[in-house]
Every structure is written in C-alpha cells, then in structure tokens.
Design a protein around this motif. Structure first.
Motif, PDB file in Angstrom:
ATOM      1  N   ALA A  28      -7.385  -1.125 -13.941  1.00  0.00           N
ATOM      2  CA  ALA A  28      -7.631  -2.500 -14.383  1.00  0.00           C
ATOM      3  C   ALA A  28      -6.401  -3.371 -14.178  1.00  0.00           C
ATOM      4  O   ALA A  28      -6.501  -4.503 -13.708  1.00  0.00           O
ATOM      5  CB  ALA A  28      -8.045  -2.507 -15.853  1.00  0.00           C
ATOM      6  N   ARG A  29      -5.244  -2.844 -14.508  1.00  0.00           N
ATOM      7  CA  ARG A  29      -4.019  -3.624 -14.336  1.00  0.00           C
ATOM      8  C   ARG A  29      -3.741  -3.866 -12.856  1.00  0.00           C
ATOM      9  O   ARG A  29      -3.345  -4.954 -12.459  1.00  0.00           O
ATOM     10  CB  ARG A  29      -2.850  -2.890 -14.978  1.00  0.00           C
ATOM     11  N   GLY A  30      -3.968  -2.874 -12.037  1.00  0.00           N
ATOM     12  CA  GLY A  30      -3.755  -3.014 -10.605  1.00  0.00           C
ATOM     13  C   GLY A  30      -4.738  -3.975  -9.968  1.00  0.00           C
ATOM     14  O   GLY A  30      -4.381  -4.750  -9.079  1.00  0.00           O
ATOM     15  N   ALA A  31      -5.971  -3.947 -10.412  1.00  0.00           N
ATOM     16  CA  ALA A  31      -6.979  -4.853  -9.854  1.00  0.00           C
ATOM     17  C   ALA A  31      -6.661  -6.298 -10.198  1.00  0.00           C
ATOM     18  O   ALA A  31      -6.923  -7.201  -9.410  1.00  0.00           O
ATOM     19  CB  ALA A  31      -8.361  -4.477 -10.375  1.00  0.00           C
ATOM     20  N   ALA A  32      -6.074  -6.513 -11.355  1.00  0.00           N
ATOM     21  CA  ALA A  32      -5.727  -7.872 -11.759  1.00  0.00           C
ATOM     22  C   ALA A  32      -4.552  -8.411 -10.954  1.00  0.00           C
ATOM     23  O   ALA A  32      -4.392  -9.611 -10.815  1.00  0.00           O
ATOM     24  CB  ALA A  32      -5.385  -7.904 -13.246  1.00  0.00           C
ATOM     25  N   SER A  34      -3.758  -7.297  -7.629  1.00  0.00           N
ATOM     26  CA  SER A  34      -3.865  -6.684  -6.310  1.00  0.00           C
ATOM     27  C   SER A  34      -3.290  -7.526  -5.170  1.00  0.00           C
ATOM     28  O   SER A  34      -2.526  -7.045  -4.367  1.00  0.00           O
ATOM     29  CB  SER A  34      -5.313  -6.326  -6.013  1.00  0.00           C
ATOM     30  N   LYS A  35      -3.686  -8.791  -5.018  1.00  0.00           N
ATOM     31  CA  LYS A  35      -3.198  -9.679  -3.964  1.00  0.00           C
ATOM     32  C   LYS A  35      -3.374  -9.072  -2.575  1.00  0.00           C
ATOM     33  O   LYS A  35      -2.500  -9.150  -1.727  1.00  0.00           O
ATOM     34  CB  LYS A  35      -1.746 -10.070  -4.197  1.00  0.00           C
ATOM     35  N   GLY A  36      -4.494  -8.411  -2.331  1.00  0.00           N
ATOM     36  CA  GLY A  36      -4.827  -7.896  -1.009  1.00  0.00           C
ATOM     37  C   GLY A  36      -4.152  -6.596  -0.621  1.00  0.00           C
ATOM     38  O   GLY A  36      -4.214  -6.195   0.525  1.00  0.00           O
ATOM     39  N   LYS A  37      -3.505  -5.889  -1.523  1.00  0.00           N
ATOM     40  CA  LYS A  37      -2.846  -4.630  -1.204  1.00  0.00           C
ATOM     41  C   LYS A  37      -3.844  -3.493  -1.311  1.00  0.00           C
ATOM     42  O   LYS A  37      -4.921  -3.634  -1.873  1.00  0.00           O
ATOM     43  CB  LYS A  37      -1.681  -4.389  -2.158  1.00  0.00           C
ATOM     44  N   GLY A  38      -3.464  -2.342  -0.793  1.00  0.00           N
ATOM     45  CA  GLY A  38      -4.306  -1.163  -0.876  1.00  0.00           C
ATOM     46  C   GLY A  38      -4.393  -0.627  -2.287  1.00  0.00           C
ATOM     47  O   GLY A  38      -3.573  -0.935  -3.149  1.00  0.00           O
ATOM     48  N   PHE A  43      -2.095   0.662  -7.409  1.00  0.00           N
ATOM     49  CA  PHE A  43      -2.083   1.579  -8.548  1.00  0.00           C
ATOM     50  C   PHE A  43      -0.662   2.009  -8.891  1.00  0.00           C
ATOM     51  O   PHE A  43      -0.263   2.006 -10.054  1.00  0.00           O
ATOM     52  CB  PHE A  43      -2.956   2.800  -8.254  1.00  0.00           C
ATOM     53  N   SER A  44       0.129   2.362  -7.886  1.00  0.00           N
ATOM     54  CA  SER A  44       1.498   2.802  -8.152  1.00  0.00           C
ATOM     55  C   SER A  44       2.357   1.643  -8.661  1.00  0.00           C
ATOM     56  O   SER A  44       3.208   1.828  -9.526  1.00  0.00           O
ATOM     57  CB  SER A  44       2.124   3.420  -6.907  1.00  0.00           C
TER      58      SER A  44
END
Length: 75
Positions: A28-32, A34-38, A43-44
């Motif tokens: 959830a934190r990564g999706a918020a 993301s800015k187009g990254k993998g 996630f990392s």
C-alpha cells in the motif's frame, strides 16, 4: 500434548497475520508512492524508512528562513 499443539498453532497463526500485515503495508505504501517504477523497486523503497529526504527539506527551509531574516535586517 494437545496444549503444545494448540500453542504452536496459535504462534503460527499470529506469525502469518503479522507477516501478511507487513506485506500489505509495504504494498500500500509503495503503490501510493510508485511514480511509474517497477513493483519490486517501489516495494524496496517503501520499506526504506530513511529520513534523508525529510532532513534535506528541513535544511532547505532553514536556509530560506535565514535568507529572509538577513534580508529583513538589511532594510
């Protein structure tokens, strides 16, 4: 014997719940952010709790405030 099995089962269940919550938090934190990254890069980065960016922002704010104070005193 039955009590030991119940305790082991409860510990495994709690570990699964905690692990699932940790993974969902990261996703959830990564999706918020993301800015187009993998996915894995996001996630990392989400798991990295570095305060470097926050400190950079605060340093910039302090520099701006000092510039404003110096500008006000000269006039």
């Amino acid at each position: 014997m039955e009590n030991q099995n119940a305790v082991i089962g409860a510990v495994i269940f709690i570990a699964l719940i905690v692990g699932a919550n940790f993974v969902m938090y990261g996703i959830a934190r990564g999706a918020a952010q993301s800015k187009g990254k993998g996915f894995w890069e996001t996630f990392s980065n989400a798991m990295d709790t570095s305060t470097r960016k926050k400190n950079d922002d605060m340093d910039e704010l302090h520099r701006k405030m000092e510039e404003l104070k110096k500008g006000g005193k000269e006039e």
